[in-house]
Design a protein around this motif. Structure first.
Motif, PDB file in Angstrom:
ATOM      1  N   ARG A 138       0.726  -1.294   0.011  1.00  0.00           N
ATOM      2  CA  ARG A 138      -0.022  -0.134   0.071  1.00  0.00           C
ATOM      3  C   ARG A 138       0.884   1.222  -0.094  1.00  0.00           C
ATOM      4  NH1 ARG A 138      -2.748   3.757   3.522  1.00  0.00           N
ATOM      5  NH2 ARG A 138      -5.212   3.882   2.336  1.00  0.00           N
ATOM      6  N   HIS A 139       1.917   1.250   0.722  1.00  0.00           N
ATOM      7  CA  HIS A 139       2.816   2.186   0.947  1.00  0.00           C
ATOM      8  C   HIS A 139       3.270   2.626  -0.163  1.00  0.00           C
ATOM      9  CE1 HIS A 139       7.145   4.071   1.439  1.00  0.00           C
ATOM     10  NE2 HIS A 139       6.291   4.727   2.127  1.00  0.00           N
ATOM     11  N   ALA A 140       4.070   1.631  -1.160  1.00  0.00           N
ATOM     12  CA  ALA A 140       4.555   1.747  -2.528  1.00  0.00           C
ATOM     13  C   ALA A 140       3.354   2.496  -3.510  1.00  0.00           C
ATOM     14  CB  ALA A 140       5.081   0.401  -3.099  1.00  0.00           C
ATOM     15  N   ARG A 141       2.088   1.728  -3.433  1.00  0.00           N
ATOM     16  CA  ARG A 141       1.017   2.061  -4.270  1.00  0.00           C
ATOM     17  C   ARG A 141       0.616   3.790  -4.120  1.00  0.00           C
ATOM     18  NH1 ARG A 141      -3.903   0.210  -3.085  1.00  0.00           N
ATOM     19  NH2 ARG A 141      -2.909  -1.385  -1.592  1.00  0.00           N
ATOM     20  N   VAL A 142       0.456   4.073  -2.977  1.00  0.00           N
ATOM     21  CA  VAL A 142       0.568   5.605  -2.761  1.00  0.00           C
ATOM     22  C   VAL A 142       1.527   6.552  -3.214  1.00  0.00           C
ATOM     23  CG1 VAL A 142      -0.109   7.362  -0.807  1.00  0.00           C
ATOM     24  CG2 VAL A 142      -1.053   5.224  -0.520  1.00  0.00           C
ATOM     25  N   LEU A 143       2.747   6.065  -3.134  1.00  0.00           N
ATOM     26  CA  LEU A 143       3.949   6.691  -3.405  1.00  0.00           C
ATOM     27  C   LEU A 143       3.709   6.879  -5.039  1.00  0.00           C
ATOM     28  CD1 LEU A 143       5.807   7.986  -1.739  1.00  0.00           C
ATOM     29  CD2 LEU A 143       7.285   6.005  -1.977  1.00  0.00           C
ATOM     30  N   GLU A 144       3.516   5.695  -5.575  1.00  0.00           N
ATOM     31  CA  GLU A 144       3.444   5.696  -7.082  1.00  0.00           C
ATOM     32  C   GLU A 144       2.237   6.544  -7.722  1.00  0.00           C
ATOM     33  OE1 GLU A 144       5.317   4.584  -9.309  1.00  0.00           O
ATOM     34  OE2 GLU A 144       4.177   4.245 -11.060  1.00  0.00           O
ATOM     35  N   MET A 145       1.118   6.654  -6.992  1.00  0.00           N
ATOM     36  CA  MET A 145       0.089   7.295  -7.511  1.00  0.00           C
ATOM     37  C   MET A 145       0.299   8.669  -7.179  1.00  0.00           C
ATOM     38  SD  MET A 145      -4.024   7.212  -5.794  1.00  0.00           S
ATOM     39  CE  MET A 145      -3.374   7.806  -4.489  1.00  0.00           C
ATOM     40  N   VAL A 146       0.878   9.115  -6.367  1.00  0.00           N
ATOM     41  CA  VAL A 146       1.369  10.658  -6.113  1.00  0.00           C
ATOM     42  C   VAL A 146       2.270  10.881  -7.354  1.00  0.00           C
ATOM     43  CG1 VAL A 146       2.325  12.513  -4.682  1.00  0.00           C
ATOM     44  CG2 VAL A 146       0.393  10.819  -3.726  1.00  0.00           C
TER      45      VAL A 146
ATOM     46  N   THR B  61      10.884  12.875  -6.349  1.00  0.00           N
ATOM     47  CA  THR B  61      11.211  13.283  -4.976  1.00  0.00           C
ATOM     48  C   THR B  61      10.052  14.238  -4.559  1.00  0.00           C
ATOM     49  OG1 THR B  61      13.574  13.638  -5.969  1.00  0.00           O
ATOM     50  CG2 THR B  61      12.846  15.427  -4.075  1.00  0.00           C
ATOM     51  N   ALA B  62       9.373  14.912  -5.384  1.00  0.00           N
ATOM     52  CA  ALA B  62       8.333  15.595  -5.039  1.00  0.00           C
ATOM     53  C   ALA B  62       7.109  14.703  -4.383  1.00  0.00           C
ATOM     54  CB  ALA B  62       7.673  16.332  -6.145  1.00  0.00           C
ATOM     55  N   ALA B  63       6.932  13.342  -4.947  1.00  0.00           N
ATOM     56  CA  ALA B  63       6.082  12.513  -4.378  1.00  0.00           C
ATOM     57  C   ALA B  63       6.293  11.952  -2.798  1.00  0.00           C
ATOM     58  CB  ALA B  63       5.985  11.258  -5.468  1.00  0.00           C
ATOM     59  N   ARG B  64       7.657  11.761  -2.972  1.00  0.00           N
ATOM     60  CA  ARG B  64       8.395  11.376  -1.524  1.00  0.00           C
ATOM     61  C   ARG B  64       8.201  12.332  -0.598  1.00  0.00           C
ATOM     62  NH1 ARG B  64      13.143   9.846  -4.215  1.00  0.00           N
ATOM     63  NH2 ARG B  64      13.995  11.921  -3.131  1.00  0.00           N
ATOM     64  N   ILE B  65       8.279  13.516  -0.844  1.00  0.00           N
ATOM     65  CA  ILE B  65       8.155  14.490   0.103  1.00  0.00           C
ATOM     66  C   ILE B  65       6.654  14.901   0.735  1.00  0.00           C
ATOM     67  CG2 ILE B  65       8.212  17.230   0.392  1.00  0.00           C
ATOM     68  CD1 ILE B  65      10.922  17.054  -0.999  1.00  0.00           C
ATOM     69  N   VAL B  66       5.858  14.931  -0.618  1.00  0.00           N
ATOM     70  CA  VAL B  66       4.390  15.281  -0.191  1.00  0.00           C
ATOM     71  C   VAL B  66       3.500  13.913   0.595  1.00  0.00           C
ATOM     72  CG1 VAL B  66       2.021  15.394  -1.262  1.00  0.00           C
ATOM     73  CG2 VAL B  66       3.866  17.214  -2.052  1.00  0.00           C
ATOM     74  N   VAL B  67       3.941  12.721   0.311  1.00  0.00           N
ATOM     75  CA  VAL B  67       3.476  11.755   1.051  1.00  0.00           C
ATOM     76  C   VAL B  67       3.953  11.732   2.382  1.00  0.00           C
ATOM     77  CG1 VAL B  67       3.499   9.186   1.018  1.00  0.00           C
ATOM     78  CG2 VAL B  67       3.083  10.385  -0.927  1.00  0.00           C
ATOM     79  N   ALA B  68       5.389  12.115   2.730  1.00  0.00           N
ATOM     80  CA  ALA B  68       5.747  11.979   3.901  1.00  0.00           C
ATOM     81  C   ALA B  68       5.351  13.072   4.877  1.00  0.00           C
ATOM     82  CB  ALA B  68       7.408  12.148   3.961  1.00  0.00           C
ATOM     83  N   LEU B  69       4.919  14.292   4.117  1.00  0.00           N
ATOM     84  CA  LEU B  69       4.545  15.326   4.666  1.00  0.00           C
ATOM     85  C   LEU B  69       2.947  15.126   5.065  1.00  0.00           C
ATOM     86  CD1 LEU B  69       4.744  18.503   5.370  1.00  0.00           C
ATOM     87  CD2 LEU B  69       3.468  18.761   3.075  1.00  0.00           C
ATOM     88  N   MET B  70       2.380  14.644   4.298  1.00  0.00           N
ATOM     89  CA  MET B  70       0.793  14.104   4.667  1.00  0.00           C
ATOM     90  C   MET B  70       0.728  13.122   5.879  1.00  0.00           C
ATOM     91  SD  MET B  70      -1.270  13.604   0.878  1.00  0.00           S
ATOM     92  CE  MET B  70      -1.307  14.965  -0.089  1.00  0.00           C
ATOM     93  N   ASP B  71       1.579  12.084   5.880  1.00  0.00           N
ATOM     94  CA  ASP B  71       1.866  11.150   6.936  1.00  0.00           C
ATOM     95  C   ASP B  71       2.074  11.842   8.176  1.00  0.00           C
ATOM     96  OD1 ASP B  71       1.082   8.898   5.226  1.00  0.00           O
ATOM     97  OD2 ASP B  71       3.080   8.288   5.253  1.00  0.00           O
TER      98      ASP B  71
END
Lengths: 199, 199
Positions: free
Chosen positions: A129-137, A158-168
């Motif tokens: 799920r973690h990988a799926r969300v990252l990929e979607m973003v 990079t932007a995806a990693r940052i935004v997903v981390a930020l949301m978490d």
DNA sequence: GTCTATATACTGATAGAC
DNA sequence: GTCTATCAGTATATAGAC
């Protein structure tokens, strides 16, 4: 067959499945897998522990069911068709408004944390799920880039990693101090410098 | 008294406290408070469960001890005097390099997640620590702003919320995929647009 | 300070009546 | 489909010998 079909909307009674999913959400979200007890969930759903195990044959299978029920609801909340590009990202940052919102967020946080252990019962699910969300973003950012909404020097992964981390992380802050957190606004502010729009 | 004093560095044996703290770290970090068992921790520390309870009279007190031991190490890692302004923020984003690094990160993630429940044994500690970290980072931004390193339109409280959330989320990503994550780099990249330095 | 033994409670899961 | 009853395992914590 009558007992299986969903009841007419507005009816007081809930299907057994609904009752169990809600009870499971309440207990798993506040105690995680390890801290939850089937007896507690069963009692909240209005049946005995053995009765609960008739529907879901083990604690792990019950958690899996609750998680995929959650996934269904999350998908449906995005709408059909789901938004695209930057719209999707802003949509993901919106907090759900239902009374059970906190429980859904907390379930995500605690299952993600517990799921970092390789021997967690649903470790594989959490990882995927973690990988799926990252990929979607990441894809959303790429669509935005293709539409010229993103500054060209921004790397989408990079932007995806940052935004997903930020949301978490903001989710966690929201759980601790709902009044002091601003998930949607903070995501927007973090995103702003990457956009081509002047503002 | 002889058994209480720390042993000469380089000696093979560890103090009981060290053994217990390390064992507690290993178990609590992978299973959380709920999933951990005193017998497991005791066995790893090389004594019986009753022996362990002689040193720490309850599971909760043991977790508290492990957490404050962790806090001590984290503080000491920052150096004395601790860095200031942007230096502190970059320092916080550095992953520790010890073999037990993963365990420390995982302990933080899982205790934070479990600690969002109001009835968690150390809920108060988790809440206070979260506020303390946020405050520390906010102050660092204010020092940076006073030194003219921060663009004047940046709100320090907002910047602190975002950076702390980012670190928490990136920690989680690092636990899932240590190779695919870049905690220090991503924090730096998120920070960059807020700085006055041209680059 | 460490042990064995034990008290007491709760766990997930199963068996079988209805 | 739901129940009661129960099993075997494990939990934390305590008592008391050494």
């Amino acid at each position: 067959m009558r007992t299986r079909g969903p009841r007419r909307p507005g009816t007081q009674t809930l299907s057994r499945r609904q009752q169990i999913m809600r009870a499971g959400l309440a207990v798993f979200s506040s105690a995680g897998f390890h801290g939850a007890s089937l007896r507690d969930i069963a009692a909240r759903a209005g049946l005995s522990q053995a009765g609960l195990l008739h529907h879901y044959p083990s604690k792990e299978r019950l958690l899996r069911a609750v998680l995929s029920w959650r996934d269904d609801k999350a998908c449906r909340r995005l709408g059909d068709p789901p938004p695209d590009g930057l719209d999707l990202i802003h949509r993901l940052a919106e907090r759900p408004t239902a009374a059970s919102a906190r429980e859904f967020v907390q379930l995500d946080v605690i299952v993600s944390a517990e799921g970092t252990s390789a021997d967690y019962p649903v470790h594989g699910y959490v990882l995927e799920r973690h990988a799926r969300v990252l990929e979607m973003v990441r894809r959303s950012f790429e669509r935005a880039a293709a539409a010229g909404e993103l500054r060209p020097d921004i790397d989408c992964a990079t932007a995806a990693r940052i935004v997903v981390a930020l949301m978490d992380g903001l989710q966690l802050q929201w759980l601790f101090r709902p009044d002091a957190a601003d998930v949607e606004g903070d995501v927007r502010r973090c995103l702003q410098p990457w956009l081509t729009t002047g503002l």
